[in-house]
Motif scaffolding. Structure first.
Motif, PDB file in Angstrom:
ATOM      1  N   LYS A 126     -11.660  -6.919  -6.520  1.00 21.09           N
ATOM      2  CA  LYS A 126     -12.390  -8.022  -7.439  1.00 21.09           C
ATOM      3  C   LYS A 126     -13.595  -7.503  -8.214  1.00 21.09           C
ATOM      4  N   PHE A 127     -13.815  -7.816  -9.491  1.00 26.84           N
ATOM      5  CA  PHE A 127     -14.892  -7.231 -10.318  1.00 26.84           C
ATOM      6  C   PHE A 127     -15.353  -8.603 -10.792  1.00 26.84           C
ATOM      7  N   LEU A 128     -15.926  -9.419 -10.218  1.00 29.13           N
ATOM      8  CA  LEU A 128     -16.350 -10.746 -10.731  1.00 29.13           C
ATOM      9  C   LEU A 128     -17.790 -10.694 -11.496  1.00 29.13           C
ATOM     10  N   ILE A 129     -17.932 -11.494 -12.423  1.00 31.63           N
ATOM     11  CA  ILE A 129     -19.283 -11.692 -13.313  1.00 31.63           C
ATOM     12  C   ILE A 129     -19.891 -12.935 -12.926  1.00 31.63           C
ATOM     13  N   ASN A 130     -21.272 -13.034 -12.813  1.00 31.83           N
ATOM     14  CA  ASN A 130     -21.990 -14.158 -12.810  1.00 31.83           C
ATOM     15  C   ASN A 130     -22.124 -15.039 -14.025  1.00 31.83           C
ATOM     16  N   SER A 131     -21.516 -16.220 -14.002  1.00 33.47           N
ATOM     17  CA  SER A 131     -21.519 -16.875 -15.147  1.00 33.47           C
ATOM     18  C   SER A 131     -21.785 -18.250 -15.250  1.00 33.47           C
ATOM     19  N   GLU A 132     -22.642 -19.075 -15.682  1.00 33.01           N
ATOM     20  CA  GLU A 132     -22.820 -20.414 -15.574  1.00 33.01           C
ATOM     21  C   GLU A 132     -21.577 -21.300 -15.935  1.00 33.01           C
ATOM     22  N   ASN A 133     -20.654 -20.889 -16.515  1.00 33.72           N
ATOM     23  CA  ASN A 133     -19.477 -21.599 -16.870  1.00 33.72           C
ATOM     24  C   ASN A 133     -18.320 -20.906 -16.244  1.00 33.72           C
ATOM     25  N   PRO A 134     -17.068 -21.641 -15.873  1.00 34.90           N
ATOM     26  CA  PRO A 134     -15.875 -20.559 -15.710  1.00 34.90           C
ATOM     27  C   PRO A 134     -15.642 -19.900 -16.787  1.00 34.90           C
ATOM     28  N   CYS A 135     -15.122 -18.514 -16.383  1.00 38.67           N
ATOM     29  CA  CYS A 135     -14.972 -17.399 -17.376  1.00 38.67           C
ATOM     30  C   CYS A 135     -13.351 -16.982 -17.285  1.00 38.67           C
ATOM     31  N   PRO A 136     -13.060 -16.301 -18.455  1.00 37.65           N
ATOM     32  CA  PRO A 136     -11.606 -15.723 -18.187  1.00 37.65           C
ATOM     33  C   PRO A 136     -11.620 -14.586 -17.380  1.00 37.65           C
ATOM     34  N   ALA A 137     -10.435 -14.213 -17.030  1.00 33.89           N
ATOM     35  CA  ALA A 137     -10.060 -13.178 -15.978  1.00 33.89           C
ATOM     36  C   ALA A 137      -8.867 -12.620 -16.457  1.00 33.89           C
ATOM     37  N   ILE A 138      -8.759 -11.411 -16.182  1.00 32.66           N
ATOM     38  CA  ILE A 138      -7.457 -10.596 -16.269  1.00 32.66           C
ATOM     39  C   ILE A 138      -7.189  -9.771 -14.970  1.00 32.66           C
ATOM     40  N   VAL A 139      -5.916  -9.605 -14.786  1.00 31.68           N
ATOM     41  CA  VAL A 139      -5.403  -8.786 -13.847  1.00 31.68           C
ATOM     42  C   VAL A 139      -5.085  -7.633 -14.131  1.00 31.68           C
ATOM     43  N   ILE A 140      -5.647  -6.409 -13.814  1.00 33.63           N
ATOM     44  CA  ILE A 140      -5.312  -5.076 -14.338  1.00 33.63           C
ATOM     45  C   ILE A 140      -4.348  -4.251 -13.626  1.00 33.63           C
ATOM     46  N   ALA A 176     -10.878   0.477 -12.101  1.00 42.74           N
ATOM     47  CA  ALA A 176     -12.321   0.090 -12.002  1.00 42.74           C
ATOM     48  C   ALA A 176     -12.929   0.192 -13.160  1.00 42.74           C
ATOM     49  N   ASN A 177     -12.677   1.234 -13.754  1.00 38.51           N
ATOM     50  CA  ASN A 177     -13.400   1.650 -15.217  1.00 38.51           C
ATOM     51  C   ASN A 177     -13.165   0.902 -16.233  1.00 38.51           C
ATOM     52  N   VAL A 178     -11.862   0.296 -16.434  1.00 37.41           N
ATOM     53  CA  VAL A 178     -11.522  -0.806 -17.239  1.00 37.41           C
ATOM     54  C   VAL A 178     -12.113  -2.064 -16.990  1.00 37.41           C
ATOM     55  N   ALA A 179     -11.984  -2.519 -15.649  1.00 42.02           N
ATOM     56  CA  ALA A 179     -12.745  -3.612 -15.214  1.00 42.02           C
ATOM     57  C   ALA A 179     -14.025  -3.825 -15.712  1.00 42.02           C
ATOM     58  N   ALA A 180     -14.942  -2.547 -15.329  1.00 39.94           N
ATOM     59  CA  ALA A 180     -16.331  -2.488 -15.693  1.00 39.94           C
ATOM     60  C   ALA A 180     -16.529  -2.834 -17.103  1.00 39.94           C
ATOM     61  N   ALA A 181     -15.675  -2.244 -17.898  1.00 42.40           N
ATOM     62  CA  ALA A 181     -15.676  -2.298 -19.455  1.00 42.40           C
ATOM     63  C   ALA A 181     -15.414  -4.116 -19.954  1.00 42.40           C
ATOM     64  N   LEU A 182     -14.567  -4.527 -19.306  1.00 45.91           N
ATOM     65  CA  LEU A 182     -14.344  -5.953 -19.417  1.00 45.91           C
ATOM     66  C   LEU A 182     -15.218  -6.704 -19.014  1.00 45.91           C
ATOM     67  N   ASN A 183     -15.729  -6.387 -17.950  1.00 45.50           N
ATOM     68  CA  ASN A 183     -17.167  -7.170 -17.442  1.00 45.50           C
ATOM     69  C   ASN A 183     -17.997  -7.569 -18.413  1.00 45.50           C
ATOM     70  N   THR A 184     -18.338  -6.492 -19.106  1.00 45.44           N
ATOM     71  CA  THR A 184     -19.492  -6.605 -20.001  1.00 45.44           C
ATOM     72  C   THR A 184     -19.397  -7.643 -21.119  1.00 45.44           C
ATOM     73  N   TYR A 185     -18.068  -8.011 -21.482  1.00 45.69           N
ATOM     74  CA  TYR A 185     -17.597  -8.874 -22.213  1.00 45.69           C
ATOM     75  C   TYR A 185     -17.560 -10.372 -21.718  1.00 45.69           C
ATOM     76  N   GLY A 186     -17.904 -10.247 -20.501  1.00 47.62           N
ATOM     77  CA  GLY A 186     -17.820 -11.680 -19.836  1.00 47.62           C
ATOM     78  C   GLY A 186     -16.415 -12.413 -19.291  1.00 47.62           C
ATOM     79  N   ILE A 187     -15.856 -10.968 -18.860  1.00 48.07           N
ATOM     80  CA  ILE A 187     -14.418 -11.251 -18.327  1.00 48.07           C
ATOM     81  C   ILE A 187     -14.399 -10.771 -16.668  1.00 48.07           C
ATOM     82  N   SER A 188     -14.072 -11.500 -15.951  1.00 43.01           N
ATOM     83  CA  SER A 188     -13.832 -11.280 -14.454  1.00 43.01           C
ATOM     84  C   SER A 188     -12.485 -10.472 -14.428  1.00 43.01           C
ATOM     85  N   CYS A 189     -12.341  -9.542 -13.322  1.00 42.14           N
ATOM     86  CA  CYS A 189     -11.154  -8.734 -13.339  1.00 42.14           C
ATOM     87  C   CYS A 189     -10.741  -8.477 -11.969  1.00 42.14           C
TER      88      CYS A 189
END
Length: 234
Positions: free
Chosen positions: A5-19, A34-47
């Motif tokens: 899991k590579f989850l982000i802290n967000s006030e509202n429910p966010c999108p997610a991607i299974v990689i 993990a590197n792709v998940a970290a990049a997607l996290n920066t856009y507000g996407i949990s992975c």
């Protein structure tokens, strides 16, 4: 099946991607997770990075279970259950595409939680398991079920209720020819499925984020725009 899991802290429910990392259905590439998940996290996407088995039908069962777990626990993970996508690289992209086509097949009965992803991203995907462009190493996934080679070639099983699909590839890919993506995009277009295809000039197979490759590195911003244009990402 295992999900990192590579989850982000967000006030509202966010999108997610299974990689789904690639690896030819015989190993999992450590540079497509993990590197792709970290990049997607920066856009507000949990992975969630999926560790899956390799011999059919288990990989399909694993990715179905992954999407269902994320959707069933969406409130706990602070995820929008209607914004859960899949992303795969090479053979992992074949698995992501196979889920998008076979989300309700090869199982007994109807599950309580849908495994249908809301969107799909195919990165230099293995599409066909047949000649002339097939990646025959990935046929190991079939085990003794070689009779399924045509059905599990993605270009042959496109269906009307598939989610939107984003595809990218490179012309320099010598391991999985770009014709795989061209054939997939053509099949999606004929079925009137929402699809976006980008083929870049430079980049060997397995370029993942392509951060040092001019032109090709734009695939991720283009994918983010794809999500924004379809209201999966604000």
């Amino acid at each position: 099946m295992k999900l990192d899991k590579f989850l982000i802290n967000s006030e509202n429910p966010c999108p997610a991607i299974v990689i789904c990392p690639g690896g030819g259905y015989n190993h999992l590439s450590n540079h497509e997770g993990a590197n792709v998940a970290a990049a997607l996290n920066t856009y507000g996407i949990s992975c969630f990075v999926l560790t899956y088995d390799f011999i059919f039908p288990q990989p399909l069962m694993d990715i179905k279970a992954a999407v269902r777990e994320v959707r069933a626990n969406a409130e706990e993970y602070n995820i929008d259950p209607q914004k859960i996508g899949v992303m795969g690289f090479s053979a992992g992209a074949h698995l992501a595409g196979m889920l998008s086509e076979q989300f309700d097949k090869f199982e007994d009965g109807e599950a309580e939680v849908s495994a249908l992803p809301d969107f799909c991203c195919l990165c230099y995907p293995v599409v066909t398991l047949s000649k002339p462009y097939g990646h025959f190493g990935s046929r190991i996934m079939l085990g003794d079920r070689l009779d399924l080679a045509e059905e599990l070639s993605l270009e042959n099983s496109v269906r009307a209720d598939m989610p939107p699909v984003f595809i990218w590839h490179t012309f320099e890919d010598k391991s999985v020819p770009a014709e795989n993506s061209l054939e997939m995009a053509k099949a999606l277009w004929k079925a009137d499925i929402d699809c976006e295809l980008h083929i870049f000039r430079k980049g060997r197979h397995g370029s993942d984020l392509a951060e040092s490759i001019d032109g090709t590195k734009n695939w991720l911003p283009l994918f983010i725009e794809f999500l924004k244009n379809r209201s999966f990402l604000n």
